[in-house]
Design an enzyme around this catalytic site. Structure first.
Site, PDB file in Angstrom:
ATOM      1  N   GLY A  14      -2.518  -2.378   2.146  1.00 57.76           N
ATOM      2  CA  GLY A  14      -1.204  -2.411   2.781  1.00 57.76           C
ATOM      3  C   GLY A  14      -0.035  -2.198   1.841  1.00 57.76           C
ATOM      4  O   GLY A  14       1.094  -2.586   2.162  1.00 57.76           O
ATOM      5  N   ASP A  84       5.811   4.357  -4.696  1.00 45.94           N
ATOM      6  CA  ASP A  84       4.457   4.280  -4.155  1.00 45.94           C
ATOM      7  C   ASP A  84       3.545   5.083  -5.072  1.00 45.94           C
ATOM      8  O   ASP A  84       3.992   6.012  -5.738  1.00 45.94           O
ATOM      9  CB  ASP A  84       4.431   4.857  -2.737  1.00 45.94           C
ATOM     10  CG  ASP A  84       3.227   4.422  -1.929  1.00 45.94           C
ATOM     11  OD1 ASP A  84       2.660   3.350  -2.219  1.00 45.94           O
ATOM     12  OD2 ASP A  84       2.861   5.151  -0.991  1.00 45.94           O
ATOM     13  N   GLU A  85       2.274   4.725  -5.106  1.00 44.15           N
ATOM     14  CA  GLU A  85       1.289   5.394  -5.970  1.00 44.15           C
ATOM     15  C   GLU A  85       1.717   5.301  -7.436  1.00 44.15           C
ATOM     16  O   GLU A  85       1.628   6.252  -8.204  1.00 44.15           O
ATOM     17  CB  GLU A  85       1.068   6.847  -5.548  1.00 44.15           C
ATOM     18  CG  GLU A  85       0.674   7.029  -4.099  1.00 44.15           C
ATOM     19  CD  GLU A  85      -0.658   6.397  -3.719  1.00 44.15           C
ATOM     20  OE1 GLU A  85      -1.466   6.087  -4.618  1.00 44.15           O
ATOM     21  OE2 GLU A  85      -0.889   6.202  -2.512  1.00 44.15           O
TER      22      GLU A  85
END
Length: 186
Positions: A14, A84-85
């Protein structure tokens, strides 16, 4: 004072959903954020932060040439940087995000994997583990019910892959979040 945050987990915990929620919270209160995702991750189209639950939104992409300081210089008034990532950040980029948090008072919240399919740290994750002012492990579970801490790459026959390039983009058909015991037994 702002901080550099690292929120990490195995796949499917998540992380992207949490990032989207944080962005929403800032924006709902009238603050501007900049959201980044890795250029190399094109599972849902280039430049999208996408949750497996469905929500997604466009994001700026970063690669090895992205200079976060310069981007912030050109766009004052940002309340938060969301990445993100984050495992795909370079060491220098993590240092830049640390500097931004501590000298410009802009929090940088990074979401990513800690380790690859061999159990080895990604460069970005290693530097985040070293520099982050605050770290949070997000939780997910293995098929056996234990906490998943590893990312296991699998082939078309669902057999564990132990060799190959560190980076191979893929989703549930290519990777499984597993506990340490299942990682060892596979």
């Amino acid at each position: 004072m702002a901080k550099l945050f690292f929120r990490y987990a195995a796949m499917n915990a998540g992380k992207s959903t949490a990032l989207l929620q944080v962005a929403y919270n800032y924006e709902e209160r009238g603050h501007r954020v900049r959201i980044f995702t890795a250029a190399v991750d094109d599972r849902y189209g280039r430049g999208n932060v996408t949750s497996r639950l469905g929500p997604q939104r466009p994001a700026e992409v970063f690669d090895g040439e992205t200079d976060f300081r310069q981007l912030l210089d050109a766009d004052p008034g940002i309340a938060c940087i969301l990445v993100d990532e984050a495992q795909f950040l370079s060491k220098a980029q993590v240092w830049a995000l640390h500097e931004i948090a501590h000298t410009r008072n802009v929090p940088a919240i990074c979401y990513g994997l800690r380790t690859d399919f061999r159990g080895e740290l990604f460069s970005g994750s290693a530097t985040l583990l070293a520099l982050a002012d605050e770290m949070d492990e997000m939780k997910t579970i293995c098929d056996c019910g234990r906490k998943a801490t590893m990312n296991m790459r699998v082939d078309a026959g669902n057999r564990k892959v132990t060799e190959g390039a560190q980076v191979e983009i893929g989703g549930n058909a290519r990777y499984r979040a597993v506990c340490g015991r299942c990682f060892r037994q596979a």
